[in-house]
Scaffold this motif. Sequence first.
Motif, PDB file in Angstrom:
ATOM      1  N   ASN A  66       0.827  -1.201   0.000  1.00 13.06           N
ATOM      2  CA  ASN A  66       0.000   0.000   0.000  1.00 13.06           C
ATOM      3  C   ASN A  66       0.867   1.259   0.000  1.00 13.06           C
ATOM      4  OD1 ASN A  66      -2.459   1.550   0.271  1.00 13.06           O
ATOM      5  ND2 ASN A  66      -1.977   1.786   2.439  1.00 13.06           N
ATOM      6  N   LYS A  70       1.084   4.609  -2.611  1.00 12.30           N
ATOM      7  CA  LYS A  70       0.953   5.981  -2.131  1.00 12.30           C
ATOM      8  C   LYS A  70       2.144   6.845  -2.526  1.00 12.30           C
ATOM      9  CE  LYS A  70      -2.260   5.368   1.689  1.00 12.30           C
ATOM     10  NZ  LYS A  70      -2.519   5.629   3.122  1.00 12.30           N
ATOM     11  N   SER A 108      -8.313   2.243   1.142  1.00 12.64           N
ATOM     12  CA  SER A 108      -7.350   2.941   0.301  1.00 12.64           C
ATOM     13  C   SER A 108      -7.356   2.258  -1.069  1.00 12.64           C
ATOM     14  CB  SER A 108      -5.959   2.863   0.944  1.00 12.64           C
ATOM     15  OG  SER A 108      -5.005   3.533   0.164  1.00 12.64           O
ATOM     16  N   HIS A 110      -6.226   1.977  -5.160  1.00 12.70           N
ATOM     17  CA  HIS A 110      -5.162   2.302  -6.109  1.00 12.70           C
ATOM     18  C   HIS A 110      -5.368   1.542  -7.420  1.00 12.70           C
ATOM     19  CE1 HIS A 110      -3.000   4.112  -2.745  1.00 12.70           C
ATOM     20  NE2 HIS A 110      -3.283   3.022  -2.066  1.00 12.70           N
TER      21      HIS A 110
END
Length: 215
Positions: A66, A70, A108, A110
């Motif tokens: 993760n 980011k 989150s 992505h």
Amino acid sequence: MWINDNLSKLQQLNLSQLINRKLYKIVKIGDLEIIVSDHVANGSFKSLKDNVSYFDNPNYALFIRNIDFKKDLDGNKKYIDKKSYNYLKKSHLFGGEVVISNVADVGSVHRVPFIKKPMVVGNNQIFIKSKHFSMTDYLYVYFQSFWGQSSISSITSGSAQQKFNKTDFRSLEIPIPSEKWIQSNISPYVTLQDKIFNENQSLKQIKATLLNHCF
């Protein structure tokens, strides 16, 4: 960066119009023609420990966490060797997949970049991908939205550590528009974001090469 922000705002604006006008049908995730997988789909924690080796220096494949998403794949990364990559066949990434954190930093979202390097999804994340590229594009935008985040929140539990599992995720019912609508209102912007990412990566490589030559 501001170009990506504007593209994201356009995607969310189009999605809002879709939701408000009810131009969709409600479908359970498990009924869609998509792959939902993760790191632990390859075996037990013991078998993963016995068959997967991790490296701090460049190796055969990227083990994408993760934090790597980011940082746009900048900074210190984790790698695995070819033997480990072959073992982790249920978590291979090829670009375009939607990755969602399902432990700790829950929700989150992505999109996996298209890079010329073997990749696997890291732990504490699930990934989803449809054989129809436009559907994958839509799911990426949807799960970033207020509605998608609310869906994820509805299956998230835990006091000390927030998390959700693949079974509950597959049970989610979400709005699905026509493929034609997605191709007109979502995919062009997502494709442009992919191109911008790759261009930025190329510029970073050129800058690094120039600095190495100068110093």
